[in-house]
Design a protein around this motif. Sequence first.
Motif: not given
Length: 254
Positions: A116, A118, A227, A232, A235-236, A249-250
């Motif tokens: 993943d 993230n 998570y 999130h 990470t973005e 993301m996954r």
Amino acid sequence: MATQAGAGLSAVDREHRFFFITACLMALVLVAGFSTNIIFGRSSFGAPLIFHVHAFVFFGWVVLYLMQTGLVATGSVRLHRRLGWLAVGWIPAMVVLGCAMTIFSVRQTGGPFFFDKNEFLLGNSLGIASFAGLAVAAIAMRRRTDWHRRLMSGAMVTLTGPGFGRLLPMPLMIPWSWWSAAVLAPALFLLAGIVADLRRAGRVHPAWWWGLAVLAGSQLVADAIAYSPMGHALTERVTAGAPGAARPMRAFLP
């Protein structure tokens, strides 16, 4: 004959030999893992400069650790202590380069597809922090050699994840790829230390439990952050405007 030779060693000598052997095995995991990448064309010497600097610094640590365990095993303690001060400057360089390399990878590709995105970003970052924490603790406790060698071994264990990640069938382990490579496989070295202590002294040194706690605990914290909405969003933000933003993301199978 081998059994008789081993029986003639003192408990201290057997312990020194154990740490040198495990150092060699950890180095083998890393060398084999990264060599596999080159053999199968997943990496090349034409990679960006940051890859080469990162490789030089991290494999430099592996060589230093091998030398240090070998010097103790052969009784060259004075030289071991002198070379040990190299770690004071080496550890911060590894933290900076480890985090920089993680961010670069996430921005360029989103990280390996079987992790993943993230979890890779946060897990790698906290993983290098756990290495630094154990290594600094080992240096601080250098006069208590029983703690020092076990904590330093634990620090080295945290670095073996990338080697295992290149040797194990990661795509087949989704969604547990990250934990398999970064925690479960490296923990085998710590479990070997526990078994060796039980056989040698009949009890387990608490430093091994600290190593396991840091190894697993850092990843639990990383996942809790990764998570969460904050993870999130982070990470973005890191991947914004870069090719890695287009990756899901996954984890996924291409």
